[in-house]
Design an enzyme around this catalytic site. Structure first.
Site, PDB file in Angstrom:
ATOM      1  N   LYS A 163     -21.240  24.293   1.284  1.00  0.00           N
ATOM      2  CA  LYS A 163     -20.165  23.712   2.418  1.00  0.00           C
ATOM      3  C   LYS A 163     -20.011  22.358   2.326  1.00  0.00           C
ATOM      4  O   LYS A 163     -20.999  21.485   2.030  1.00  0.00           O
ATOM      5  CB  LYS A 163     -20.699  23.901   3.774  1.00  0.00           C
ATOM      6  N   ASP A 191     -16.688  25.773  -0.402  1.00  0.00           N
ATOM      7  CA  ASP A 191     -16.132  26.035   1.002  1.00  0.00           C
ATOM      8  C   ASP A 191     -15.621  24.521   1.769  1.00  0.00           C
ATOM      9  O   ASP A 191     -16.603  24.029   2.065  1.00  0.00           O
ATOM     10  CB  ASP A 191     -16.882  27.028   1.889  1.00  0.00           C
ATOM     11  N   GLU A 218     -12.391  27.231  -1.628  1.00  0.00           N
ATOM     12  CA  GLU A 218     -12.288  27.989  -0.323  1.00  0.00           C
ATOM     13  C   GLU A 218     -11.737  26.957   0.710  1.00  0.00           C
ATOM     14  O   GLU A 218     -12.354  26.222   0.850  1.00  0.00           O
ATOM     15  CB  GLU A 218     -13.504  28.862   0.122  1.00  0.00           C
ATOM     16  N   ASP A 243      -9.505  31.377   4.067  1.00  0.00           N
ATOM     17  CA  ASP A 243     -10.289  31.751   4.796  1.00  0.00           C
ATOM     18  C   ASP A 243      -9.524  31.641   6.332  1.00  0.00           C
ATOM     19  O   ASP A 243      -9.247  32.455   6.890  1.00  0.00           O
ATOM     20  CB  ASP A 243     -11.636  31.105   4.853  1.00  0.00           C
ATOM     21  N   LYS A 267     -12.862  38.188   7.820  1.00  0.00           N
ATOM     22  CA  LYS A 267     -14.118  38.081   8.689  1.00  0.00           C
ATOM     23  C   LYS A 267     -13.594  39.142   9.767  1.00  0.00           C
ATOM     24  O   LYS A 267     -12.285  38.821  10.513  1.00  0.00           O
ATOM     25  CB  LYS A 267     -14.440  36.521   9.187  1.00  0.00           C
TER      26      LYS A 267
END
Length: 371
Positions: A163, A191, A218, A243, A267
């Site tokens: 992250k 990400d 991402e 995403d 998701k």
């Protein structure tokens, strides 16, 4: 069969350590658990983990929508009629995908238990035997992230999702530190959670980490800027994953038409549950796009639902459903064989919910009944 009662639990799941991403910090994870009962006595569980920045829903608003709109609307409906359940929900209220996911997941849990099959048998059957688990490194100092990665390599992990999403060159320092610590054979996925905002900043970051051999990048730019993803894809040689920019069919059509990504992160909380997730997976399959099933850091209930989707489709090539591994206490018993996940063959979601823990973590609760 019909739905006769829905209990709605607003809970906080305790994290082992804070979870930090580009736009927020979580010391506990707010979640809504739905317990759905039918006239046949079969009970199913669903979960909603909304995100103000991604799904446009808060914990409080999701609870209210479930209590006042969605639960009353599906009382009396057959939980095995998935298309109709979604039509009923969509007529009552637009969007709110995380709230709808809780109802959807509970319906699939009931259907599997009724037919005595795992959920994946309802959506195509099991294709994958197991998936490697990717450990998620929340934002920290380069040294802290590198140390955590090294510890997890010792535990058997072979891939990491980093992250990032702060200042781009500080993020590059974090990625370099992890790569230097874990070596060349470990997969690193980056990400950004929209944190680099635009194409120019992203391309600057990619130039600086050209030799770091990342698996994919991402969502570096704002969610609604599909054209920026197209620009990055045309100028960089790294695989790109969307995403936050993918919620439902509308976005998937644009991603496919513009060839904006190599991979998409599906998701259940963004699209509305298992049933709509399968539609997105089929669209991606037709376009030759690989899929990952990710999560909003969900309990065993939401995580199991995502795994059933992932295990059933060939073009699902990775998973990121590690919520239960991040909690000091969970309401369910989803089992990981770290660093792998293998689903069991129990009916429904295959998760047993501990009602005592559910009550312990509950902040407030309501019941919606027939009549």
């Amino acid at each position: 069969m019909k739905i006769t009662q829905i209990e709605i639990y607003a809970i906080h799941l305790p994290l082992i350590e804070p979870f930090i991403i580009s736009y927020d910090r979580y010391d506990t994870m707010p979640s809504i658990i739905v317990k759905m009962t039918t006239d046949t006595g079969v009970i199913g569980y669903g979960e909603s983990v909304p995100d103000d920045h991604v799904t446009g829903e808060s914990w409080e608003s999701t609870y209210a929508v479930l209590k006042h709109q969605l639960a009353p609307a599906v009382i009396g409906q057959n939980p095995m009629e998935f298309e109709k359940i979604h039509e009923v929900m969509n007529k009552v209220i637009r969007d709110v995908p995380a709230a709808k996911a809780a109802i959807d997941i509970a319906c699939f849990d009931i259907a599997g238990k009724t037919l005595q099959v795992p959920v994946y048998q309802l959506i195509g059957g099991r294709f994958h035997k197991k998936f490697p688990i990717t450990h998620v490194l929340s934002i920290g100092s380069p040294e802290k992230m590198a140390n955590e990665a090294a510890e997890h390599v010792e535990m058997g992990y072979r891939s990491f999702k980093m992250k990032v999403g702060t200042e781009v060159m500080k993020d590059v320092e974090r990625i370099k530190a992890v790569r230097e610590r874990v070596g060349a054979d470990i997969a690193i996925r980056v990400d950004v959670n929209q944190g680099w905002v635009n194409a120019s900043t992203t391309l600057r970051g990619l130039r600086a980490m050209r030799d770091l051999d990342i698996d994919w990048l991402e969502q570096p730019v704002k969610a609604d800027d599909i054209d920026a993803m197209v620009e990055i894809k045309s100028k960089a040689d790294v695989s790109l994953m969307i995403d936050e920019g993918l919620h439902g069919v509308k976005e998937m059509r644009e991603i496919i038409a513009k060839r904006a990504a190599d991979k998409v992160n599906i998701k259940l909380m963004k699209c509305g549950g298992i049933y709509p997730a399968m539609k997105l997976a089929v669209m991606a399959e037709m376009a030759g796009i690989e899929c990952q099933v990710g999560s909003m850091v969900e309990s065993s209930v939401g995580s199991a639902a995502g795994f059933h989707v992932a295990f059933s489709k060939k073009n699902m090539t990775s998973v990121e459903l590690t919520g239960p591994l991040k909690f000091s206490k969970d309401i369910g018993d989803l089992h990981y064989e770290v660093p792998f996940i293998e689903l069991n063959e129990k009916p429904g979601l295959g998760v047993t919910v501990d009602e005592a823990i559910l009550e312990e973590l509950c902040k407030f609760k309501d019941v919606v009944k027939e009549g």
